[in-house]
Design a protein around this motif. Structure first.
Motif, short mmCIF file in Angstrom:
data_model
loop_
_atom_site.label_atom_id
_atom_site.label_comp_id
_atom_site.label_asym_id
_atom_site.label_seq_id
_atom_site.Cartn_x
_atom_site.Cartn_y
_atom_site.Cartn_z
N UNK A 39 0.92 -1.08 0.06
CA UNK A 39 -0.08 -0.25 0.30
C UNK A 39 0.56 0.94 0.06
N UNK A 40 1.62 1.17 -1.20
CA UNK A 40 2.39 2.47 -0.63
C UNK A 40 3.05 3.32 -2.29
N UNK A 41 2.10 2.45 -3.50
CA UNK A 41 2.06 2.93 -4.47
C UNK A 41 3.32 2.82 -5.33
N UNK A 42 4.31 2.08 -4.36
CA UNK A 42 5.15 1.77 -5.74
C UNK A 42 5.32 1.25 -7.26
N UNK A 43 6.80 1.62 -8.12
CA UNK A 43 6.30 1.41 -9.42
C UNK A 43 7.53 0.16 -9.90
N UNK A 44 8.46 0.41 -8.41
CA UNK A 44 9.60 -0.05 -8.87
C UNK A 44 10.21 -0.48 -7.61
N UNK A 45 11.05 -1.07 -7.48
CA UNK A 45 11.95 -2.12 -6.57
C UNK A 45 13.53 -1.73 -6.38
N UNK A 46 14.10 -1.79 -5.11
CA UNK A 46 15.09 -1.54 -5.49
C UNK A 46 16.66 -1.88 -4.14
N UNK A 47 17.31 -2.25 -4.21
CA UNK A 47 18.49 -2.44 -2.99
C UNK A 47 17.93 -3.70 -2.20
N UNK A 48 17.02 -5.29 -2.98
CA UNK A 48 16.68 -5.72 -1.85
C UNK A 48 18.40 -7.01 -1.97
N UNK A 49 19.59 -6.57 -2.84
CA UNK A 49 20.25 -7.74 -2.93
C UNK A 49 20.86 -7.06 -1.95
N UNK A 50 20.58 -5.89 -0.36
CA UNK A 50 21.82 -5.31 0.44
C UNK A 50 20.86 -6.28 2.10
#
Length: 81
Positions: A39-50
């Protein structure tokens, strides 16, 4: 003049697990096993590799275009999107 269609492209919201950590350091990132980014209106993801030990990821009710950034999180057992 910028039209409304151009403005939409600038409104990208990026999902980042660091945003939910109360203490932002590598130990907490390594220990995190569940992340709630729903529920954050996200359009992309990043830094999950960390976050190598994630097992549960909540991404429901967002506008994500792809899930490529979580491909390296091989320990994930549950994904909600």
């Amino acid at each position: 003049m910028v039209d409304s269609a151009d403005m939409m492209s600038f409104d990208a919201k990026i999902g980042n697990p660091w945003s939910i950590l109360p203490i932002k350091n590598k130990k907490y990132a390594k220990d995190l096993v569940e992340v709630h980014l729903s529920d954050r209106e996200l359009t992309s993801l990043m830094k999950f590799v960390e976050f190598p030990n994630l097992e549960v990821i909540w991404l429901n009710n967002n506008s994500l275009r792809n899930l490529n950034d979580i491909a390296s999180n091989f320990r994930v057992k549950e994904l909600y999107c």
